[in-house]
Scaffold this active site. Sequence first.
Site, PDB file in Angstrom:
ATOM      1  N   CYS A 179      -1.022  -3.070  14.884  1.00  0.00           N
ATOM      2  CA  CYS A 179      -0.774  -2.856  13.505  1.00  0.00           C
ATOM      3  C   CYS A 179      -1.425  -3.425  12.905  1.00  0.00           C
ATOM      4  O   CYS A 179      -0.936  -4.382  12.905  1.00  0.00           O
ATOM      5  CB  CYS A 179       0.286  -1.885  13.436  1.00  0.00           C
TER       6      CYS A 179
ATOM      7  N   GLU B 232       0.789  -1.090  -0.127  1.00  0.00           N
ATOM      8  CA  GLU B 232      -0.395  -0.321  -0.400  1.00  0.00           C
ATOM      9  C   GLU B 232       1.215   1.695  -0.042  1.00  0.00           C
ATOM     10  O   GLU B 232       1.747   1.564   0.858  1.00  0.00           O
ATOM     11  CB  GLU B 232      -0.836  -0.218   1.564  1.00  0.00           C
TER      12      GLU B 232
ATOM     13  N   CYS C 277       3.962  -4.721  15.708  1.00  0.00           N
ATOM     14  CA  CYS C 277       3.200  -4.543  16.653  1.00  0.00           C
ATOM     15  C   CYS C 277       1.376  -4.965  16.329  1.00  0.00           C
ATOM     16  O   CYS C 277       0.944  -5.168  15.290  1.00  0.00           O
ATOM     17  CB  CYS C 277       2.910  -3.136  15.990  1.00  0.00           C
TER      18      CYS C 277
ATOM     19  N   CYS D 126       3.025   8.327   1.365  1.00  0.00           N
ATOM     20  CA  CYS D 126       3.513   6.929   2.860  1.00  0.00           C
ATOM     21  C   CYS D 126       3.948   6.052   1.824  1.00  0.00           C
ATOM     22  O   CYS D 126       3.384   5.672   1.426  1.00  0.00           O
ATOM     23  CB  CYS D 126       2.403   7.508   3.675  1.00  0.00           C
TER      24      CYS D 126
ATOM     25  N   CYS E  54      -1.204   2.099   8.096  1.00  0.00           N
ATOM     26  CA  CYS E  54      -0.492   0.966   8.446  1.00  0.00           C
ATOM     27  C   CYS E  54      -1.187  -0.825   8.006  1.00  0.00           C
ATOM     28  O   CYS E  54      -1.776  -1.044   8.787  1.00  0.00           O
ATOM     29  CB  CYS E  54       0.413   0.890   9.078  1.00  0.00           C
TER      30      CYS E  54
ATOM     31  N   CYS F  92       5.605  -7.052   7.558  1.00  0.00           N
ATOM     32  CA  CYS F  92       6.185  -6.735   8.489  1.00  0.00           C
ATOM     33  C   CYS F  92       7.121  -7.336  10.177  1.00  0.00           C
ATOM     34  O   CYS F  92       6.227  -7.785  10.044  1.00  0.00           O
ATOM     35  CB  CYS F  92       6.137  -4.935   8.968  1.00  0.00           C
TER      36      CYS F  92
HETATM   37  N1  SAH Z   1       7.693   0.169  11.048  1.00  0.00           N
HETATM   38  C1  SAH Z   1       7.700   1.555  11.263  1.00  0.00           C
HETATM   39  C2  SAH Z   1       7.732   2.709  10.464  1.00  0.00           C
HETATM   40  C3  SAH Z   1       6.223   2.269   9.690  1.00  0.00           C
HETATM   41  S1  SAH Z   1       5.140   2.721  10.868  1.00  0.00           S
HETATM   42  C4  SAH Z   1       8.105   2.145  12.521  1.00  0.00           C
HETATM   43  O1  SAH Z   1       7.498   1.481  13.278  1.00  0.00           O
HETATM   44  O2  SAH Z   1       7.802   3.410  12.830  1.00  0.00           O
HETATM   45  C5  SAH Z   1       4.412   4.153  11.069  1.00  0.00           C
HETATM   46  C6  SAH Z   1       4.019   4.648  12.113  1.00  0.00           C
HETATM   47  O3  SAH Z   1       2.111   4.231  12.391  1.00  0.00           O
HETATM   48  C7  SAH Z   1       4.623   3.746  13.735  1.00  0.00           C
HETATM   49  O4  SAH Z   1       4.642   4.887  14.254  1.00  0.00           O
HETATM   50  C8  SAH Z   1       2.811   2.890  13.765  1.00  0.00           C
HETATM   51  O5  SAH Z   1       3.806   2.821  14.782  1.00  0.00           O
HETATM   52  C9  SAH Z   1       1.715   3.344  13.628  1.00  0.00           C
HETATM   53  N2  SAH Z   1       0.531   2.635  13.161  1.00  0.00           N
HETATM   54  C10 SAH Z   1       0.155   1.539  13.083  1.00  0.00           C
HETATM   55  N3  SAH Z   1      -0.759   1.728  13.023  1.00  0.00           N
HETATM   56  C11 SAH Z   1      -1.014   2.848  13.001  1.00  0.00           C
HETATM   57  C12 SAH Z   1      -3.336   2.455  13.209  1.00  0.00           C
HETATM   58  N4  SAH Z   1      -3.616   1.632  12.964  1.00  0.00           N
HETATM   59  N5  SAH Z   1      -3.420   4.192  13.931  1.00  0.00           N
HETATM   60  C13 SAH Z   1      -2.391   4.914  13.905  1.00  0.00           C
HETATM   61  N6  SAH Z   1      -0.673   4.749  13.708  1.00  0.00           N
HETATM   62  C14 SAH Z   1      -0.583   3.984  13.401  1.00  0.00           C
END
Ligand code: SAH
Length: 331
Positions: free
Chosen positions: A104, A76, A101, A90, A322, A97
């Site tokens: 996420c 995406e 998380c 973005c 994400c 990944c």
């Molecule tokens: N792996 C890297 C970059 C990708 S995610 C990282 O973790 O920084 C980019 C940002 O989006 C991260 O801060 C992540 O925690 C956040 N993120 C992921 N899912 C999300 C969601 N559902 N709502 C808001 N932020 C989210």
Amino acid sequence: MKEILQSYPAYRRRQAEEAVFQRLIEDWDEATNLPLDLRQKLKSACPLGVKAEVLASARGDSAKAAIELSDGAVIETVLMRHQSGRNTICLSSQVGCPGACAFCATGQMGFVRQLTAEEIVAQILFFSRLLKKEGGRISSAVFMGMGEPLLNYREVMLAVDCLNDRNKFNIGARHISLSTIGIPVGIERLSREKKQINLAFSLHAPDDALRGRLIPLARQHPLREILAALKNYIDATGRRVMVEYVLLDGVNDSPPAARDLARLLRQSLERLFFVNLISFNPTLRYRPTTPQKMKIFQSTLEREGIAVTCRYRFGEDIDGACGQLAGRKKP
Ligand code: SAH
């Protein structure tokens, strides 16, 4: 492209690059300034088409593309249109990944594979072409899509160079940001690059215990090590680091958590950082914090002397966060 163009005079390469990155052609047939035999070779060796499905948000301020790669993997890319006229892309750096998380959507897919620099650049080409039709261009790029960019270091840096190149996308390094869960060796490597790109660190919790629950991969990297690497980065580059903190209801949004966060950051980073509070785009079992709790969290940090910004929410109605779309598309 480089390989094919090696046997041609140097100006042919400049012409080909100009056609791809500035005129944003979608087929080599459009590069009529190149000889036919060269066009045909380029057509078969490096096709320019990007296979994608676009979803635009009802508010019109964002669009998401699900791009299908040659092996069928789907990634995406999100375009955010700011009121000022600026456009931010973005970018994804991996398919899936390894961060895992808990909140996420991409993290829940697991890691599939690395993206090549070409596949990262295809994301930029796709939205650049779309914007060009309305007279616009991409003005900034963030590696905040699927994947952990510091775990695909080389390809991400090649893509950064391409974004930055005056003869390619011509986006100033200060308008390029990379977000990481904090891979100490990657941060150290970045400190030695002569690049003016911005670094964002996804912290999300004031201690290792909670952080390890939210970001399973972070269990391998204690905060002490990550923050030491960030401190070195700040000292070496003189650049300000953005600390990202996604507020999850009842998980990490209490005033004591804000005070712990302030203390941790002041002690370990000292200077040149600010906290960016992110409102959670709901996925899975977590809920976003309430606006009141967000305000209290923000003012608690500010009272502790921490600079805070709040991230504007884009693309909720297109599952802009994400991995939400590609995750759903998976069989
Ligand atoms: N792996 C890297 C970059 C990708 S995610 C990282 O973790 O920084 C980019 C940002 O989006 C991260 O801060 C992540 O925690 C956040 N993120 C992921 N899912 C999300 C969601 N559902 N709502 C808001 N932020 C989210």
